[in-house]
Design an enzyme around this catalytic site. Sequence first.
Site, PDB file in Angstrom:
ATOM      1  N   LYS A 129      -5.831   7.103  42.815  1.00  0.00           N
ATOM      2  CA  LYS A 129      -6.616   8.195  42.213  1.00  0.00           C
ATOM      3  C   LYS A 129      -7.521   7.638  41.113  1.00  0.00           C
ATOM      4  O   LYS A 129      -8.692   8.017  41.007  1.00  0.00           O
ATOM      5  CB  LYS A 129      -5.670   9.279  41.679  1.00  0.00           C
ATOM      6  N   GLN A 134       1.879  13.822  38.476  1.00  0.00           N
ATOM      7  CA  GLN A 134       2.319  13.285  39.770  1.00  0.00           C
ATOM      8  C   GLN A 134       3.765  13.711  40.053  1.00  0.00           C
ATOM      9  O   GLN A 134       4.655  13.507  39.221  1.00  0.00           O
ATOM     10  CB  GLN A 134       2.203  11.749  39.751  1.00  0.00           C
ATOM     11  N   ASP A 182      -4.477  19.725  41.137  1.00  0.00           N
ATOM     12  CA  ASP A 182      -3.703  19.816  42.385  1.00  0.00           C
ATOM     13  C   ASP A 182      -3.657  21.240  42.952  1.00  0.00           C
ATOM     14  O   ASP A 182      -3.188  21.442  44.070  1.00  0.00           O
ATOM     15  CB  ASP A 182      -2.257  19.352  42.130  1.00  0.00           C
TER      16      ASP A 182
END
Length: 296
Positions: free
Chosen positions: A53, A97, A120
Amino acid sequence: MDAQIISGKEISEQIREELREKVAYLKDRGITPGLGVVLVGEDPASKIYVNNKIKACEDLGLKSKAVILPAEVTEDELLKKVDELNADPEIHAFLVQLPLPKHIDENKVINRIDPHKDADAFHPFNVGRMLIGDPIFMPATPHGIQEMLVRSGNDPAGKHVVIIGRSNIVGKPVAAILMQKGKGANATVTVCHSRTSNLQEIVKTGDIVVAAIGSPRFITKDMIKEGAVVIDVGTNRVEDATAKKGYRLVGDVDFENVKEVASAITPVPGGVGPMTIVMLMKNAISAAYKANNLEM
Ligand SMILES: NC(=O)c1ccc[n+]([C@@H]2O[C@H](COP(=O)([O-])OP(=O)(O)OC[C@H]3O[C@@H](n4cnc5c(N)ncnc54)[C@H](OP(=O)(O)O)[C@@H]3O)[C@@H](O)[C@H]2O)c1
């Protein structure tokens, strides 16, 4: 006839080129989109995802901020970091994460993220907005799957999509997105899971099959209807003594055999994985547009 191999690598590269223009537009106005990534602990797969990322941010000219915390970090300390990112004007969107260590309540952390910075799109506010067809952000993996279908000429409209897996991050949102009334959707959707009876028969009725199980080569040739489109979300590490790292990645689909009956299929690696990253970048860039009242 050979199956069409739907390359997530190539499609994601096309989208990256489109995003470069979007970033350039912002930079002309003195704005650099910023993405924050919070990593807790030492999980090797999570570390790789986070590095990928950050690399993608560098490639596209985004500012990235990695917050690396030890596995023993307390829930309160992590929530404080989330608050800091919520308040950081240079970070337009960020993610934590997953998975998190067991002593931390994942839902509590997700709920603390400002929904307007929720890269997200896991916050219940964003899940709800997506479900009613009025999203702020789209979850990256499911959105990437939709883009792959459309851009490869396999529009799901009117098709029977069978999804195997009902997780909050893949199965459920793929179903929600593809059943919407609108472009790139309009599918009839069936969701299967570990308690589904007659799984094989149901999968065989799918014009499009999305496998999100987490079980290597679970979907076999005999389960797939001739001419179906097969999207393999699975990323499973299997031991391989001949590989440099001692393992290699395989999907949830028995690719070599299924491609003999499918009309189109995604590979692993090089399929859904690169799409996930690019759709995440899109969320970060769109957050920067929105924060500056600009239309992307
Ligand atoms: N490429 C990417 O960017 C990306 C992104 C996310 C995930 N993934 C990969 O995609 C896979 C799925 O991820 P996930 O997070 O959705 O996994 P998950 O949370 O473990 O969910 C797996 C789903 O598969 C179902 N399942 C398990 N065994 C089954 C069986 N024998 N028959 C039918 N259904 C079964 C489970 O059913 P129950 O609900 O009944 O338990 C569950 O709904 C993993 O390999 C993951 O690494 C890849």
